[in-house]
Design an enzyme around this catalytic site. Structure first.
Site, PDB file in Angstrom:
ATOM      1  N   HIS A 124       0.844  -1.204   0.000  1.00  0.00           N
ATOM      2  CA  HIS A 124       0.000   0.000   0.000  1.00  0.00           C
ATOM      3  C   HIS A 124       0.873   1.245   0.000  1.00  0.00           C
ATOM      4  O   HIS A 124       1.842   1.325   0.749  1.00  0.00           O
ATOM      5  CB  HIS A 124      -0.916   0.009   1.227  1.00  0.00           C
ATOM      6  CG  HIS A 124      -1.672   1.306   1.389  1.00  0.00           C
ATOM      7  ND1 HIS A 124      -1.537   2.125   2.496  1.00  0.00           N
ATOM      8  CD2 HIS A 124      -2.565   1.936   0.568  1.00  0.00           C
ATOM      9  CE1 HIS A 124      -2.310   3.195   2.358  1.00  0.00           C
ATOM     10  NE2 HIS A 124      -2.945   3.102   1.199  1.00  0.00           N
ATOM     11  N   SER A 125       0.536   2.205  -0.847  1.00  0.00           N
ATOM     12  CA  SER A 125       1.242   3.484  -0.905  1.00  0.00           C
ATOM     13  C   SER A 125       2.741   3.258  -1.112  1.00  0.00           C
ATOM     14  O   SER A 125       3.132   2.570  -2.042  1.00  0.00           O
ATOM     15  CB  SER A 125       0.942   4.283   0.367  1.00  0.00           C
ATOM     16  OG  SER A 125       1.437   5.593   0.286  1.00  0.00           O
ATOM     17  N   MET A 126       3.592   3.804  -0.230  1.00  0.00           N
ATOM     18  CA  MET A 126       5.039   3.664  -0.402  1.00  0.00           C
ATOM     19  C   MET A 126       5.509   2.233  -0.218  1.00  0.00           C
ATOM     20  O   MET A 126       6.616   1.878  -0.627  1.00  0.00           O
ATOM     21  CB  MET A 126       5.766   4.587   0.569  1.00  0.00           C
ATOM     22  CG  MET A 126       5.547   6.073   0.319  1.00  0.00           C
ATOM     23  SD  MET A 126       6.133   6.616  -1.291  1.00  0.00           S
ATOM     24  CE  MET A 126       7.894   6.587  -1.035  1.00  0.00           C
ATOM     25  N   GLN A 151      -1.239  -0.744  -4.135  1.00  0.00           N
ATOM     26  CA  GLN A 151      -2.479   0.003  -3.931  1.00  0.00           C
ATOM     27  C   GLN A 151      -2.134   1.480  -3.688  1.00  0.00           C
ATOM     28  O   GLN A 151      -1.467   1.798  -2.698  1.00  0.00           O
ATOM     29  CB  GLN A 151      -3.244  -0.556  -2.733  1.00  0.00           C
ATOM     30  CG  GLN A 151      -3.598  -2.031  -2.860  1.00  0.00           C
ATOM     31  CD  GLN A 151      -4.115  -2.621  -1.553  1.00  0.00           C
ATOM     32  OE1 GLN A 151      -3.673  -2.254  -0.475  1.00  0.00           O
ATOM     33  NE2 GLN A 151      -5.050  -3.542  -1.659  1.00  0.00           N
ATOM     34  N   THR A 153       0.007   3.440  -4.991  1.00  0.00           N
ATOM     35  CA  THR A 153       1.448   3.668  -4.881  1.00  0.00           C
ATOM     36  C   THR A 153       1.894   4.691  -5.921  1.00  0.00           C
ATOM     37  O   THR A 153       1.659   4.507  -7.113  1.00  0.00           O
ATOM     38  CB  THR A 153       2.221   2.355  -5.103  1.00  0.00           C
ATOM     39  OG1 THR A 153       1.880   1.426  -4.076  1.00  0.00           O
ATOM     40  CG2 THR A 153       3.719   2.596  -5.072  1.00  0.00           C
TER      41      THR A 153
END
Length: 864
Positions: A124-126, A151, A153
């Site tokens: 997720h993200s980073m 997700q 990212t």
């Protein structure tokens, strides 16, 4: 919690690895005798390892449904909720820790019958970027990962490039993925974006690099994902049930029955992801569906000769086959369109290959060509693509307790396609384009011509009217963007008035000539009026979405121009002008924007490019953004005006706050008046500067910056309070009437001038502090593990600033205006402002360097 090797635990004391479980499953796996398929979840910026719960829980329910024939073991990494999107110094450390975790996870399955050799990762993200960075490690084997799902990212660039470590990390990862694309063919990557509701990471940043040789990467927006059809915010994308269901269904379809692990076949992996995330045919996934089938069963065969047909069924216990002969329709029509409101996964439409006079003997299943929409499943077939088919066969299964409707029609594509040129950008919604669709059919395609840039934004209004007030199924409107998977779907009752926002996440590629289309899945015998207008507010929204993170550069640019103007008035009048008045007079966009535009234009010529490169000058940020189709006309002007407004009110706020604090200080402390030491450099001040420099070197540069900032504010507050005390005392004392007014006027003017200068310096210094604040927060959060922040993005800057500000806070304008360097110091802010806008928009960490250089000249003016 999974116990890590002592060496790993000692090297990464802040990080941990966990296995998720619940109920009996958790009890059964306490001894870590695992038999499932490993999946590793990586949280993002300030994310919790507990976010894996949504995925793990639904995967467990799915495993229970199949009696644990297959199941997944969900692991999660605790990154101590670090702010890695704002401080990039720990990204490399996180990447190396994840590598160690993968090795530990695979060791848990050693000696099992179906031991995995790779791990699937959800980031997720980073966390998704950290997963991609694994492949840049020298000792990392690419076969340790075969599936990566990210997700929200930001793959393309950091949202806020606040330090060099962050931008360097991105450069390393993206360059590796471009240069080593051939080596990544066995890794299947899916990037899911949140859409327009994700205000933290715009979806354009989540699209993976499009490379011809890297055909195993897929990027989609959640609004286009079948069965989800909704935008998510940055956090809810982790627990959005519809997306999790799509993900878990895809995981179970990816299992190889022989190895009981995720399949090693890259083509199957991509087909499964396309099935669940791009185009769902309302069928259960099959890797190799049978080419032909026999239509068996003692069902009634009914021949339909009409070009348009509707059938409704309710509690019908007998199945039926409806056949549509194609020979009689091929000359008059180009396509056939069918829709079915029964949303089960059974086959329902076939193409007849071999038949006798009464029935079809051999057919191909065309249900795989269908597409699931929120209220119906639809199929559109181009007749010339199926020359061998004699009939289209619609199968109606027995419907006990179910009600559904089937519709089919033959049509010519030209008659159902309407072209609608979009309104001009500068129409500001005052003009509109309108079309009227008198629907006798079930499908219309409205082509939105000249809609291809991210700075375009429109409101589309669809008003539907029907002749008869009978109950009708809802209409479905889909805005289809052909060059990326970012469609949006709206369901509306009929009749109704519907508003749709039309804007893009990424611009149309240069080699793409396709046109965005508004698909209207309509109700027959209804009239649809489509109106399109430019939305000025949404255009501003697009500007903020794409360039809002570079606003600090424009604010500081305005303050620097004002600062230069104040130094100029100090030369001409001997007094420093008021910040708001000087901002209005000095901060003009035509002083900076044209220069940058000219440079970007000249960089298109080879001779200028060669001169530019020979001087070792960095790439202009506007040129990079233009090449990425993320820079559009007048955006710099609009951002500059936004920056002017923010700078104006920040100046008013600082000036008012300083006066307020001084009055409070005067009321609460009642400071005594001491003889002021007029020397700029004293032993005490040298000791303070050295002490803060040591603090910066041994702990955290941002902490030293915060301390000198607070010291500066305290100094100005106390000095202002003292000046109020002196002024009050002098007005009470009976001094000489001839000399007192003249002396007081001169002193008050000097004090006011100095205060105005300090307010501007504090305003500039505030932005330095704000831009370095993430590293301070990171340091405070990890203080129990390490006293010294390593690496520290602002250590050297802090040491210089401590020395500069210790002198500036004790200076006044009377010392500066007599300096020989003042003319240079007054002219330098303009080129610095231009350079900042040219090189700082994609590199925010460069902004403090420009401010520091300007303040350094001010210090030299105090000395020389």
């Amino acid at each position: 919690k999974i116990k890590l090797p002592k060496k790993t635990a000692r090297r990464y004391p802040a990080y941990e690895l966990y296995l998720y479980g619940e109920g009996n499953y958790a009890e059964a796996n306490k001894n870590l005798i695992l038999t499932g398929i490993p999946v590793l979840f990586l949280p993002g910026n300030a994310g919790s390892y507990k976010q894996v719960r949504s995925l793990g829980s639904i995967a467990l329910r799915k495993a229970e449904d199949v009696d644990f024939k297959y199941h997944f073991n969900f692991f999660s990494v605790n990154f101590n909720e670090e702010l890695v999107a704002l401080y990039g110094g720990s990204l490399q450390r996180q990447t190396k820790f994840v590598h160690e975790c993968i090795k530990v996870i695979l060791k848990l399955y050693r000696a099992r019958e179906f031991a995995p050799t790779s791990v699937a990762i959800i980031g997720h993200s980073m966390g998704g970027l950290v997963a991609r960075a694994l492949l840049t490690l020298k000792n990392f084997r690419p076969d340790l990962i075969n599936l990566l799902i990210t997700q929200a990212t930001p793959h393309v660039a950091p949202v806020m490039p606040l330090d060099k470590y962050l931008t360097d990390f991105y450069t390393t990862v993206n360059n590796h993925w471009i240069l080593k694309a051939q080596d990544l063919r066995n890794l299947t990557t899916l990037s899911v974006a949140g859409g327009f509701r994700d205000y933290q990471v715009r979806s354009g940043l989540t699209f993976l690099p499009r490379l011809s040789q890297h055909d195993s990467a897929l990027s989609v927006v959640s609004s286009a994902v079948p069965r989800a059809w909704a935008s998510t915010d940055h956090l809810s994308i982790v627990w959005c049930k519809e997306l999790i269901l799509a993900t878990i269904r895809a995981f179970f379809d990816l299992i190889d029955e022989n190895t009981r692990q995720i399949t090693e076949n890259p083509k199957k992996r991509m087909s499964v992801l396309n099935h669940h995330f791009v185009r769902h045919p309302a069928k259960t996934f099959e890797e190799n569906p049978e080419a032909f089938t026999e239509l068996t069963g003692a069902f009634k065969w009914i021949n339909v000769k009409a070009s348009k047909w509707t059938y409704s069924a309710y509690n019908d216990s007998d199945g039926k086959y409806f056949t549509f002969p194609l020979a009689s329709h091929r000359k008059s029509y180009s396509h056939i369109y069918c829709q079915n409101s029964m949303l089960d996964t059974n086959s329902w439409i076939y193409g007849c290959v071999s038949s006798n006079s009464s029935m079809c003997l051999k057919a191909t299943d065309l249900s795989w060509r269908a597409e699931l929409l929120p209220t119906v499943k639809v199929v559109i077939l181009k007749l010339e693509d199926y020359p061998s088919l004699s009939h289209i066969v619609i199968y109606v299964q027995p419907t006990v307790g179910n009600k559904f409707t089937l519709d089919c029609e033959f049509f010519k594509e030209d008659s159902r396609t309407v072209q609608l040129p979009v309104t001009h950008l500068f129409s500001f919604g005052l003009s509109s384009r309108k079309i009227l669709l008198n629907s006798t059919g079930l499908l219309y395609n409205v082509q939105l011509q000249h809609f291809d840039q991210i700075y375009q934004a429109f409101k589309i209004y669809i008003e539907s009217h029907c002749q008869l007030p009978k109950e009708r199924k809802p209409s479905v409107y889909r805005l289809h963007i052909p060059w990326s998977h970012e469609d949006s779907i709206t369901v509306a009752k009929v009749p109704s008035f519907t508003e749709i926002s039309a804007k893009l996440h990424i611009a149309q590629p240069e080699n793409d000539s396709s046109v965005p289309v508004l698909n209207i899945y309509s109700s027959s015998d209804c009239q649809y009026e489509v109106t399109l207008k430019t939305s000025f507010l949404q255009i501003l929204g697009q500007i903020i979405r794409f360039h809002g993170c570079s606003l600090p550069v424009y604010v500081v640019s305005n303050i620097l121009l004002t600062y230069g103007g104040q130094l100029s008035t100090l030369i001409s009048t001997g007094q420093c002008s008021d910040f708001p008045l000087e901002l209005v007079r000095t901060a003009k966009p035509y002083k900076v924007d044209p220069i940058i535009s000219i440079v970007v234009f000249l960089l298109g010529f080879n001779w200028f490019r060669e001169i530019w490169d020979s001087l070792s000058l960095p790439e202009v940020d506007a040129a990079i953004l233009s090449s990425q189709d993320a820079w559009f006309p007048l955006v710099s002007l609009i951002l500059f005006l936004f920056g002017t407004g923010i700078a104006y009110w920040s100046g008013v706020f600082f000036s008012s706050s300083l006066r307020l604090f001084s009055l409070l200080w005067l009321t609460l402390i009642r400071p005594s008046v001491h003889q002021k030491d007029n020397r700029l450099i004293t032993p005490r001040r040298v000791c303070v500067a050295v002490s803060l420099a040591l603090v910066s070197w041994t702990t955290c540069g941002a902490f030293a910056i915060l301390m000198i900032y607070l010291r500066y504010v305290f100094k100005e507050t106390s000095q202002n309070a003292v000046k109020h005390t002196i002024k009050k005392r002098d007005s009470v004392d009976g001094a000489s009437e001839a000399t007192q007014p003249l002396c007081n006027d001169r002193t008050v003017a000097e004090d006011v001038s100095s205060l105005r200068m300090h307010v501007t310096i504090l305003n500039l210094f505030t932005w330095i502090m704000l831009l370095n604040l993430p590293s301070l927060i990171y340091w405070l959060k990890n203080l129990r593990y390490n006293v010294r922040l390593d690496p520290d993005p602002c250590r050297s800057t802090a040491i210089i600033l401590v020395s500069i500000l210790e002198i500036l806070m004790n200076s006044n304008t009377s010392e500066v205006k007599s300096s020989k360097l003042l003319k240079i110091a007054a002219k330098v802010p303009l080129p610095l402002s231009v350079a900042m806008l040219a090189f700082g928009q994609m590199h925010l960490y460069k902004v403090p360097h420009f401010i520091t250089f300007s303040l350094l000249l001010h210090v030299l003016c105090c000395i020389v």
